[in-house]
Design a protein around this motif. Structure first.
Motif, short mmCIF file in Angstrom:
data_model
loop_
_atom_site.label_atom_id
_atom_site.label_comp_id
_atom_site.label_asym_id
_atom_site.label_seq_id
_atom_site.Cartn_x
_atom_site.Cartn_y
_atom_site.Cartn_z
N ASP A 116 8.03 -79.29 -48.04
CA ASP A 116 7.69 -77.86 -48.13
C ASP A 116 6.79 -77.43 -46.97
OD1 ASP A 116 9.17 -77.42 -50.45
OD2 ASP A 116 7.44 -77.69 -51.78
N ARG A 117 5.77 -78.26 -46.67
CA ARG A 117 4.87 -77.93 -45.56
C ARG A 117 5.62 -77.93 -44.23
NH1 ARG A 117 1.50 -81.63 -48.08
NH2 ARG A 117 1.89 -83.15 -46.41
N LEU A 118 6.49 -78.91 -44.05
CA LEU A 118 7.28 -79.00 -42.83
C LEU A 118 8.17 -77.78 -42.67
CD1 LEU A 118 8.31 -80.65 -40.38
CD2 LEU A 118 9.98 -81.67 -41.93
N LEU A 119 8.85 -77.39 -43.74
CA LEU A 119 9.73 -76.23 -43.67
C LEU A 119 8.95 -74.95 -43.35
CD1 LEU A 119 12.72 -75.57 -43.91
CD2 LEU A 119 12.34 -75.07 -46.32
N LYS A 120 7.78 -74.79 -43.96
CA LYS A 120 6.95 -73.61 -43.64
C LYS A 120 6.57 -73.59 -42.17
CE LYS A 120 4.71 -72.55 -48.02
NZ LYS A 120 3.47 -72.54 -48.78
N GLU A 121 6.18 -74.73 -41.65
CA GLU A 121 5.78 -74.80 -40.25
C GLU A 121 6.97 -74.58 -39.32
OE1 GLU A 121 3.38 -74.68 -37.13
OE2 GLU A 121 2.68 -74.78 -39.20
N ILE A 122 8.12 -75.10 -39.69
CA ILE A 122 9.34 -74.88 -38.89
C ILE A 122 9.64 -73.39 -38.81
CG2 ILE A 122 11.86 -75.15 -38.95
CD1 ILE A 122 11.32 -78.02 -40.08
N HIS A 123 9.62 -72.72 -39.96
CA HIS A 123 9.92 -71.28 -39.97
C HIS A 123 8.87 -70.49 -39.19
CE1 HIS A 123 12.65 -71.77 -43.70
NE2 HIS A 123 13.28 -72.01 -42.59
N ALA A 124 7.61 -70.86 -39.33
CA ALA A 124 6.55 -70.17 -38.59
C ALA A 124 6.75 -70.34 -37.08
CB ALA A 124 5.18 -70.68 -39.02
N THR A 125 7.12 -71.54 -36.67
CA THR A 125 7.34 -71.80 -35.24
C THR A 125 8.55 -71.01 -34.73
OG1 THR A 125 6.35 -73.98 -35.42
CG2 THR A 125 7.78 -73.60 -33.52
N LYS A 126 9.63 -71.00 -35.51
CA LYS A 126 10.82 -70.22 -35.11
C LYS A 126 10.47 -68.74 -34.97
CE LYS A 126 14.64 -72.99 -36.83
NZ LYS A 126 15.80 -73.02 -37.74
N ARG A 127 9.70 -68.23 -35.93
CA ARG A 127 9.32 -66.81 -35.88
C ARG A 127 8.46 -66.51 -34.66
NH1 ARG A 127 8.72 -67.60 -41.67
NH2 ARG A 127 10.60 -66.79 -42.62
N ARG A 128 7.54 -67.43 -34.34
CA ARG A 128 6.71 -67.23 -33.14
C ARG A 128 7.57 -67.22 -31.88
NH1 ARG A 128 3.13 -70.60 -35.95
NH2 ARG A 128 3.78 -72.43 -34.79
N LEU A 129 8.54 -68.12 -31.80
CA LEU A 129 9.43 -68.16 -30.65
C LEU A 129 10.24 -66.87 -30.54
CD1 LEU A 129 10.72 -71.83 -30.88
CD2 LEU A 129 9.39 -70.86 -29.02
N LEU A 130 10.80 -66.44 -31.67
CA LEU A 130 11.57 -65.19 -31.66
C LEU A 130 10.68 -64.00 -31.31
CD1 LEU A 130 13.94 -65.66 -34.71
CD2 LEU A 130 14.55 -65.61 -32.29
#
Length: 179
Positions: A116-130
């Motif tokens: 769950d923590r990994l998925l949250k961080e993945i999505h946060a990183t993708k959103r920052r990149l976008l």
């Protein structure tokens, strides 16, 4: 579609479609290189492969219980490849196997706390990149793009879902052979 778009001359529509096709080619190269996923892995989870991120994403899209078979179907993989990916994620503590509430003989998959923590961080990183790519766009541009991009991708998903080959190309685009 609004009236202004419907009344565009055919030549203008053809030019716009050609331009979109060119842009899609450029985007396909970026997607093929998996730029966003590679950045996420480098920054967050160097022990993972891109296909592991795909498993986590596929799990979000599955209605009902998540099984290896459902993941393989969602990712359009053969079941043995899906099973290997899941086993690797279980081994790393990102997923765990659990008994189905509907059929105790069947095994389902759930994310662990670490998953769950990994998925949250993945999505946060993708959103920052976008967000960095969309920096400087107006609110109206972002809103219009989100609606139109969703409409475009949804049409592709509905037309070319899993096993469907989709409609044939219109005849003018097919190479004609002399009879």
């Amino acid at each position: 579609m609004n009236r202004a778009t419907e009344t565009l001359p055919a030549a203008s529509k053809t030019a716009d479609i050609a331009r979109i096709s060119e842009i899609m080619g450029r985007m396909r190269l970026m997607i093929g290189r998996r730029v966003i996923s590679r950045t996420v892995i480098d920054d967050i989870a160097p022990s993972l492969e891109i296909s592991h991120l795909d498993v986590l994403d596929a799990m979000r899209r599955i209605d009902g219980e998540v099984t290896v078979g459902a993941i393989a179907d969602a990712m359009r993989l053969d079941p043995s490849r899906g099973s290997r990916l899941v086993t690797e994620l279980v081994t790393q503590g990102i997923l765990k196997r659990d008994a189905s509430q509907m059929d105790g003989r069947r095994s389902i998959l759930v994310r662990t706390e670490m998953g769950d923590r990994l998925l949250k961080e993945i999505h946060a990183t993708k959103r920052r990149l976008l967000a960095s790519m969309l920096d400087g766009w107006t609110e109206d541009e972002l809103s219009a793009f989100a609606v139109l991009f969703d409409k475009f991708v949804s049409r592709f998903e509905n037309t070319y879902s899993n096993d469907k080959g989709g409609p044939p190309l219109p005849t003018p685009f097919l190479a004609k052979t002399p009879s």
